[in-house]
Design an enzyme around this catalytic site. Structure first.
Site, PDB file in Angstrom:
ATOM      1  N   SER A 261       0.833  -1.185   0.000  1.00 33.86           N
ATOM      2  CA  SER A 261       0.000   0.000   0.000  1.00 33.86           C
ATOM      3  C   SER A 261       0.881   1.253   0.000  1.00 33.86           C
ATOM      4  O   SER A 261       1.826   1.350  -0.768  1.00 33.86           O
ATOM      5  CB  SER A 261      -0.967  -0.049   1.188  1.00 33.86           C
ATOM      6  OG  SER A 261      -1.988   0.891   1.053  1.00 33.86           O
ATOM      7  N   LYS A 265       4.662   2.376  -1.885  1.00 34.95           N
ATOM      8  CA  LYS A 265       5.118   3.572  -2.595  1.00 34.95           C
ATOM      9  C   LYS A 265       6.501   3.975  -2.086  1.00 34.95           C
ATOM     10  O   LYS A 265       7.403   4.292  -2.870  1.00 34.95           O
ATOM     11  CB  LYS A 265       4.130   4.720  -2.373  1.00 34.95           C
ATOM     12  CG  LYS A 265       2.664   4.442  -2.692  1.00 34.95           C
ATOM     13  CD  LYS A 265       1.796   5.657  -2.379  1.00 34.95           C
ATOM     14  CE  LYS A 265       0.321   5.331  -2.190  1.00 34.95           C
ATOM     15  NZ  LYS A 265      -0.353   4.816  -3.351  1.00 34.95           N
ATOM     16  N   HIS A 402      -7.553  -5.414  -1.314  1.00 36.86           N
ATOM     17  CA  HIS A 402      -6.315  -4.776  -0.858  1.00 36.86           C
ATOM     18  C   HIS A 402      -5.833  -5.460   0.418  1.00 36.86           C
ATOM     19  O   HIS A 402      -6.452  -5.338   1.475  1.00 36.86           O
ATOM     20  CB  HIS A 402      -6.623  -3.298  -0.591  1.00 36.86           C
ATOM     21  CG  HIS A 402      -5.422  -2.437  -0.405  1.00 36.86           C
ATOM     22  ND1 HIS A 402      -4.470  -2.263  -1.385  1.00 36.86           N
ATOM     23  CD2 HIS A 402      -5.018  -1.684   0.650  1.00 36.86           C
ATOM     24  CE1 HIS A 402      -3.550  -1.425  -0.951  1.00 36.86           C
ATOM     25  NE2 HIS A 402      -3.853  -1.070   0.284  1.00 36.86           N
TER      26      HIS A 402
END
Length: 423
Positions: A261, A265, A402
């Protein structure tokens, strides 16, 4: 099976391209091999000496923000060692990183588990966690995190009823162990290294830039390319790497980054900017991570800059509602990892992360891997669900939402085992 061939494992649950969106090249993508002046990069030397520098500067100034150099006074303190942790299976270490060298300054607590069996030094998987080092295992020897801990009801990943006044309690031990398969990591011969995101930088808009490592750099926010939280997490991962390079039990040339998640990044940006990391595993990192903005799917730049105003530099806000006009896109961040291995994992129902955009991004980054004589992503079409394709770039899209699952980790291990030549 050699690297670069398909690895077909899992169910064939694919119902056609229409179910996932168009699996074709995204039009108008910036060419990672074309310089700012229009010249085309044709050699590895040109990439390393010219184009890579241009892209690092572009993403630093326009997206993530500018980060400080390694602190000259930074200090490490190993405050815990247990050679018989987890029933004798592992050695547990806990290390305090003092960013300014002062014990009353910003501190990052790093938790390590090293397998007791097998050759030393061992390769490692490094990743930040969401809910404190204590959350990944019920091991009573782990120091309970003292940094802010979010309190939310009906959390789909952990039960946070153990949180009192936004601080963890003893009842919080192991609340997120499901996403961190510690036994499997150790059984595969890897050390696990983790730290809590809030030790490094606040993920709360109201307290952004006022806790963690940002307190050591108060003037870095008074500029349009300010030191954002994603960049701070990435910078913190590099400080963890600084420690790992001093630990003789760790193979400093076989250290992989893992992130899920928003922490995915950060893992991608850390890997892009710090070439000491030998591989990166990005799990559903989405917008500002692995997926393409230009597709206009998933989270938009406006949402990122308004809901999470602390994540990116102030400069990034000028691109709100201009996804199709960007002079850059996230495939170029993946390209910055070349020629090192990178794995991009997606989930079918994770619409916010745009799984097709993550696939297309990996595909577009492959041009730079080919420049190095590597295969990159070994397919141009989206693989069947729950199926891994593995070149120097790997990818899978699994069923579900997710999350981080055992299937994700199975493919991560296969990918790393091959590239790190694990026996």
């Amino acid at each position: 099976m050699s690297i670069g061939r398909f690895l077909l494992i899992g169910g064939i649950g694919f119902f056609g391209m229409a179910r996932h969106g168009l699996a074709q090249s995204t039009p108008g993508l910036p060419d990672p091999l074309r310089r700012d002046n229009g010249a085309v990069i044709s050699t590895v030397a040109e990439w390393n000496q010219v184009r890579r520098t241009e892209l690092i500067e572009l993403f630093t100034s326009q997206v993530y923000g500018r980060s400080p150099e390694k602190p000259a006074a930074m200090a490490f303190q190993v405050f815990d060692t247990d050679t018989k942790a987890l029933g004798g299976k592992a050695t547990r270490k806990q290390v305090a990183i003092y960013i300014t060298g002062k014990t009353d300054g910003p501190r990052i607590d790093v938790l390590l588990y090293l397998p007791n069996r097998g050759r030393k030094p061992v390769p490692a998987i490094v990743g930040l966690n969401f809910w404190g080092n204590h959350s990944i295992s019920v091991d009573p020897g782990i120091r309970i995190a003292t940094s802010y801990l979010e309190k939310s009801r009906n959390n789909p990943y952990v039960n946070l009823e153990c949180v009192v006044d936004n601080r963890a309690t003893e009842a919080c031990r192991g609340i997120n162990a499901r996403q961190w398969p510690l036994d499997s990591i150790l059984d595969h011969g890897y050390a696990l290294v983790t730290a809590y995101r809030e030790d490094i930088a606040s993920d709360v808009p109201a307290t952004r830039f006022s806790t963690g490592v940002h307190t050591a750099y108060p003037d870095w926010q008074n500029r349009p390319d300010n030191f954002g939280t994603i960049a701070a997490w990435a910078w913190g991962l590099s400080r963890i790497m600084d420690y790992l390079q001093t630990d003789r039990a760790i193979d400093g040339k076989r250290i992989a980054l893992f992130g899920w998640s928003r922490l995915g990044k950060a893992a991608l940006w850390a890997g892009a900017t710090d070439t000491r990391f030998a591989a990166v595993l990005s799990n559903e990192s989405g917008a500002g991570g692995a997926t393409l903005f230009r597709r206009g799917q998933g989270e938009s730049i406006r949402r990122l800059c308004t809901v999470f105003p602390h994540w990116y530099s102030t400069n990034f806000r000028q691109y709100m509602d201009k996804e199709t006009q960007l002079p850059f896109d996230q495939h170029e961040v993946i390209a910055l990892l070349a020629p090192r291995p990178v794995y991009i994992a997606s989930a079918e129902q994770d619409k916010g992360a745009d799984p097709i955009g993550e696939f297309e991004s990996a595909k577009a980054a492959s041009a730079v891997y080919r420049l190095f004589g590597r295969e990159g992503l070994p397919t141009t079409t989206v693989p069947p669900l729950n199926t891994s394709v593995q070149g120097t770039i790997g990818y899978h899209m699994r069923t579900g939402e997710h999350d981080v699952t055992s299937l994700d980790w199975r493919y991560f291990f296969q990918f790393l085992d091959k590239h790190f030549t694990m026996k």
